[in-house]
Design an enzyme around this catalytic site. Structure first.
Site, PDB file in Angstrom:
ATOM      1  N   SER A   1      -3.556   4.339  -0.502  1.00  0.00           N
ATOM      2  CA  SER A   1      -3.781   2.911  -0.755  1.00  0.00           C
ATOM      3  C   SER A   1      -3.946   2.199   0.586  1.00  0.00           C
ATOM      4  CB  SER A   1      -2.595   2.313  -1.505  1.00  0.00           C
ATOM      5  OG  SER A   1      -1.496   2.228  -0.619  1.00  0.00           O
ATOM      6  N   LYS A   2      -4.157   0.913   0.500  1.00  0.00           N
ATOM      7  CA  LYS A   2      -4.355   0.082   1.697  1.00  0.00           C
ATOM      8  C   LYS A   2      -3.247   0.297   2.743  1.00  0.00           C
ATOM      9  CE  LYS A   2      -7.581  -2.973   2.786  1.00  0.00           C
ATOM     10  NZ  LYS A   2      -8.338  -1.997   3.498  1.00  0.00           N
ATOM     11  N   ARG A   3      -2.049   0.599   2.242  1.00  0.00           N
ATOM     12  CA  ARG A   3      -0.925   0.811   3.163  1.00  0.00           C
ATOM     13  C   ARG A   3      -1.225   1.905   4.179  1.00  0.00           C
ATOM     14  NH1 ARG A   3       3.015   3.468   1.137  1.00  0.00           N
ATOM     15  NH2 ARG A   3       1.875   3.923  -0.779  1.00  0.00           N
TER      16      ARG A   3
END
Ligand code: GLU
Length: 488
Positions: free
Chosen positions: A260-262
């Site tokens: 994910s974006k993380r």
């Protein structure tokens, strides 16, 4: 609806990529696109269908972005929203009549029913079920309505949805990735098929479309497994034969959590802008769900299309490993011809003149993992460097550095082959202590390198000089000399 017992559309296998246009094309989604494209093989067809029936999450510009990112990756579709095809249109919001026809059929046979329950009632029901420790699902109150009651609700203009009546029994399928799957239907909620806004949900729309488009194999993320029994129920109720299913595992980040974006960049275009080649990204992504079963690791998309088979799809989650991507990118960069690499460097070097690009490509090809390293590596080629006195002289005395710079101004005129050896000889001659001569030579070379490039790390001096031209190199050396003289 169309009867597909006799297949009529082109392609041995027909696979589709069916993104919902809600943002940018992410690594996880392009993975299913790539697997579908490759698994369709050279004699199959690969379709793109836009699933835009969730109007709340719809982003109008997303479709164009998806198609551009897919084309950049080298994926080519045979049918799709932009090029049409025998099943056009390939955008679900333009196909509503098909879904309504299917829903009417399901209502007519009792495989679906209208539900008039308000959001508040459904929320209360869910809260009560939760509090009682029960699974949350619709209690079928509206299924028990008499036809006259349903008509009365419709007549007074009540808002309604259409729900699938989940049949009794079990749902089974032999998943091409996960193997045999079995679900108890009693555990599955009566899925909404048509929402109160008249748009279908994914669960109805994609079944209708996969049927009408004669999709033979559905490759999609493992998150859809729990919904597959609902889809099979729709197929059965419509009297249609379902396609084969291949549910591919999650893509994980380096910490083994869902990518994910993380984890940093997830959009395909971000990888493009960081200087990854589409060849390398495709090569990398293929391994997020597939393995050749050999040690081979470099595959072009066309090789993948020839080689990929369902039986080598992997069922365990795959980790998106940035280091592996960097490695593959380096390999693919070195496989390019110089003119091709020069062309691809263009967007990263807007200040470069066209004739400069090929020499630059030749200079950096062996050194970089990503195209976006080049502007930093070659900053000196486009702007005069302005190193500080400390950077210039390093460990040398100012006078020694100045003497060496003075000598090197003339040497720059010689041929590239001679340059390094004559500089070395000059440096050796200027050494006062023979014991540390190698270190002295290195320090002297460094003065010239910093004077010309402003960088302690740069491409080799002869190439750097060739890039900016001998005149510019001499003038940079003179400027450096003047700077030292000023401070002394
Ligand atoms: N529109 C769905 C999604 O974007 C497609 C799932 C499928 O491939 O069936 O997740």
């Amino acid at each position: 609806m169309t009867d597909l017992s006799a297949r009529s559309l082109p392609g041995n296998r027909r696979l589709r990529f069916a993104p919902s246009p809600t943002g940018q094309l992410h690594i996880g989604s392009v993975r299913t696109a790539l697997l579908s494209y490759c698994l369709a093989g050279h004699d199959g067809r690969f379709l793109v269908r836009i699933e835009d029936t969730d109007r709340e999450r719809f982003v109008p510009t997303a479709t164009t972005g998806y198609l551009e990112a897919m084309a950049w990756m080298g994926l080519r579709w045979d049918e799709g929203p932009d090029i049409g095809g025998p099943c056009a249109p390939y955008v679900e919001s333009e196909r509503l009549e098909h879904y309504h026809q299917a829903a009417d059929h399901l209502l007519g046979t009792g495989a679906a029913y209208r539900c008039f329950c308000s959001r508040e009632r459904l929320d209360d029901l869910r809260a009560a079920q939760k509090a009682a420790g029960q699974p949350t699902r619709y209690d079928r109150r509206c299924w028990r309505l008499q036809p006259t009651e349903v008509q009365a609700e419709l007549d007074r203009g009540a808002s309604s949805v259409i729900r699938l009546l989940m049949p009794e029994g079990e749902s089974r399928w032999d998943d091409l990735v996960l193997g045999p799957q079995e679900f108890q239907n009693a555990e599955i909620d009566d899925q909404v098929l048509i929402k109160s806004d008249g748009f279908p949900t994914y669960h109805l729309a994609h079944v209708v479309d996969d049927h009408l488009m004669e999709i033979t194999h559905v490759v999609r993320g493992v998150e859809w497994v729990p919904s597959t029994p609902k889809h099979l129920a729709v197929y059965r109720a419509m009297g249609w034969v379902p396609p084969e299913f291949a549910h591919v595992p999650l893509v994980l980040g380096s910490d083994h959590k869902k990518l994910s974006k993380r984890h940093g960049s997830v959009a395909v275009t971000e990888y493009r802008d960081m200087g990854y080649l589409p060849e390398a990204l495709a090569n990398m992504i293929a391994f997020l769900g597939w393995s050749p079963g050999t040690e081979e690791e470099i595959f072009s998309l066309e090789e993948l299309r020839t080689r990929m088979t369902f039986d080598r799809l992997q069922s365990s989650p795959a980790v998106f490993d940035q280091q592996r991507l960097d490695h593959l990118n380096g390999v693919w960069i070195r496989r390019l011809s110089i003119p091709d690499l020069a062309q691809r460097l263009r967007p990263f070097l807007p200040q470069a003149q066209k004739p400069q690009l090929e020499p630059i490509a030749a200079m950096v090809q062996e050194r970089i993992h990503r195209l976006d390293e080049v502007p930093g590596l070659l900053r000196f080629a486009f702007a005069d460097p302005d190193p500080t006195m400390e950077e210039l002289i390093g460990r040398l005395e100012p006078a020694t550095a100045a003497d060496f710079l003075r000598a090197s101004i003339d040497l720059v005129d010689g041929s590239s082959d001679d340059l390094m050896s004559s500089l070395r000889r000059a440096a050796e001659a200027s050494a006062s202590d023979q014991g540390s001569i190698n270190r002295h030579v290195r320090d002297c070379m460094q003065v010239v390198r910093v004077a010309i490039t402003g960088q302690r790390v740069s491409p080799p001096l002869p190439e750097s000089i060739a890039l900016i031209g001998k005149e510019a190199a001499r003038s940079r050396l003179r400027r450096a000399l003047a700077k030292i003289a000023m401070v002394r």
